[in-house]
Enzyme design. Sequence first.
Site, PDB file in Angstrom:
ATOM      1  N   ARG A  53      15.737 -15.330  -4.249  1.00 36.24           N
ATOM      2  CA  ARG A  53      15.547 -13.894  -3.541  1.00 36.24           C
ATOM      3  C   ARG A  53      15.775 -12.563  -3.994  1.00 36.24           C
ATOM      4  NH1 ARG A  53      18.887 -13.390   0.518  1.00 36.24           N
ATOM      5  NH2 ARG A  53      19.198 -16.119   0.994  1.00 36.24           N
ATOM      6  N   TYR A 106      -6.107   0.988   7.522  1.00 33.00           N
ATOM      7  CA  TYR A 106      -6.376  -0.692   7.028  1.00 33.00           C
ATOM      8  C   TYR A 106      -5.323  -1.236   8.797  1.00 33.00           C
ATOM      9  CZ  TYR A 106      -5.430  -5.386   5.675  1.00 33.00           C
ATOM     10  OH  TYR A 106      -5.485  -6.910   6.035  1.00 33.00           O
ATOM     11  N   ASP A 179      -0.874   4.789   1.514  1.00 31.89           N
ATOM     12  CA  ASP A 179      -1.415   3.150   1.100  1.00 31.89           C
ATOM     13  C   ASP A 179      -2.789   3.983  -0.435  1.00 31.89           C
ATOM     14  OD1 ASP A 179      -2.984   0.892   0.726  1.00 31.89           O
ATOM     15  OD2 ASP A 179      -2.863   0.594   2.507  1.00 31.89           O
ATOM     16  N   LYS A 204      -5.465  -6.997  -3.759  1.00 30.61           N
ATOM     17  CA  LYS A 204      -6.307  -5.991  -3.885  1.00 30.61           C
ATOM     18  C   LYS A 204      -7.032  -5.627  -5.303  1.00 30.61           C
ATOM     19  CE  LYS A 204      -6.778  -6.710   0.572  1.00 30.61           C
ATOM     20  NZ  LYS A 204      -6.321  -6.096   0.922  1.00 30.61           N
TER      21      LYS A 204
END
Length: 386
Positions: A53, A106, A179, A204
Site C-alpha cells: 500500500r 466530467y 483534468d 482513457k
Amino acid sequence: MTDHTDHGFATRAIHAGQDFDPTTGAIIPPVYFTSTFVQEGIGRLRGGYEYARGGNPTRDALQEQLAALEGATHAVSFASGLAAEDALLRAVLRPGDHVLMGNDVYGGTHRLVRRIFGDWGIGLTTMALSDPHAVRTALAELSPRVLWLETPSNPMMTVTDIAQLAELGHAAGALVVVDNTFATPYLQQPLALGADVVVHSTTKYLGGHSDVLGGAIVTSDDELASTVQFQQFAAGAVSGPMDAWLTSRGIKTLAVRMERHSANAQAIAEAIEGHAAVARVHYPGLPTHPDHALAARQMRLFGGMLSLELVGGGAAARAFAEGTRLFQLAESLGGVESLMNYPSEMTHASVRGTELEVPDSIVRLSVGIEEADDLVADVLQALARV
Ligand SMILES: *Cc1c(COP(=O)(O)O)cnc(C)c1O
C-alpha cells in the site's frame, strides 16, 4: 535510473521509469505481484519497500513515467481517476472551503464534490470559465481553495485558456487543477501553462486499450505531492501491479496513438460538417469551432473526441447512436477501438437536472485508430438512416 529530462515526448513515454531489469537483463521490468517485502533486519528495508500500500516497484515505474510525460517531479497512481480526485481533494480541502469548477467538467467529478464533499462542508460553484471577467468576479466573491477545469470539455468540446485561468486562480489564492484526460500530455501540457496539478483518468487515452481502470495526480509541488501520497497510503486507493503495468504498457504508444486519433477525428468532423442530418459538429480542429484558435495555440493536435448535434433532436440522436457498426455503444473513451456514447442517458445521466445537463440531441464519439475511411463510412451510413 536514466535521466530523460532532455528527451522528447515519445522517448520519455517509452523509457522513463522503464529501465531493464538489472538482475536478468529482461528488457521489460518485472511486474511485482507482492503484498509485502522481506526486511534485512527490523526496519532495515531492501530498496525502500515495506508493504505494497505504501509502495510497489511496478507502481513506482508508472509514476516516474507519468511525471516525465507532464514535465513534473511527482506522480501518484490510483485505482481510478475518481480515486485520484478524491485523494487530491481530501489533501487540500477543509470544511468551509469552496471549489469553483467549470460547468462542463466530467459528471463524476461534479458528483464527487457535490454529493460526497458537500456532506463534509465543502461548497461548490460551477460556471462557464470562458469569460475571464466573470471568472475574476467569482474568484473574488468565493475565494475558492480550488479552481478546477477540464479542457477540452466533455461532451461539448469547449476549450478553456489554461494559462489565463492559472493566472486568475493564483491571483485569488486558489490551487489550479486541470483534468487532462481528454487531451493527454501529448497534446497539452497544463503544468507548463501554469497549472498546479494535473489529474488523469488513465483509464482513457493513457491506458489506451479499454482494459484497465486507473487515475493519477501529477504535480511539481513537493509539499502537495507528499500530502497526496500520505492520503493514498493512509486511505489505500492504490493501483495494483497488473493495473500499473497495463497502463505503463499503454503509455509507450501514446504519441503515435494520439496522432492517429486526431487525424481520424478530423476526417470524420470534416466529412459530417454540413451534412443535412447534422445541426452542428463540436470539434476544436474545425476552423468553425469557436475555440479553434485557442486550441491551436494550446494543443499540439485536436484529439480524438468529438460530438455532434442532430437536426432531428433526441429521436435522431438515439437512432444515430444505435445505428453505427464499427462505433460500439459503450461508456468510456480513449481506447484504440471507436466508441459511441449518448451522453444524456449514459455518461451524463448523473448530472441530469443539474446545470451540467447535456441536451438529448447530442451524441459523442470517441474516435479510435482504425482506418479513417472505414470510420467515415460507418458514420455516414448511420446518418443516412436517422
Ligand atoms: C473517466 C473520467 C474521469 C474518472 O475516471 P475513472 O477512471 O472512471 O474513475 C475523470 N475525468 C474525466 C475527464 C474522465 O473522462
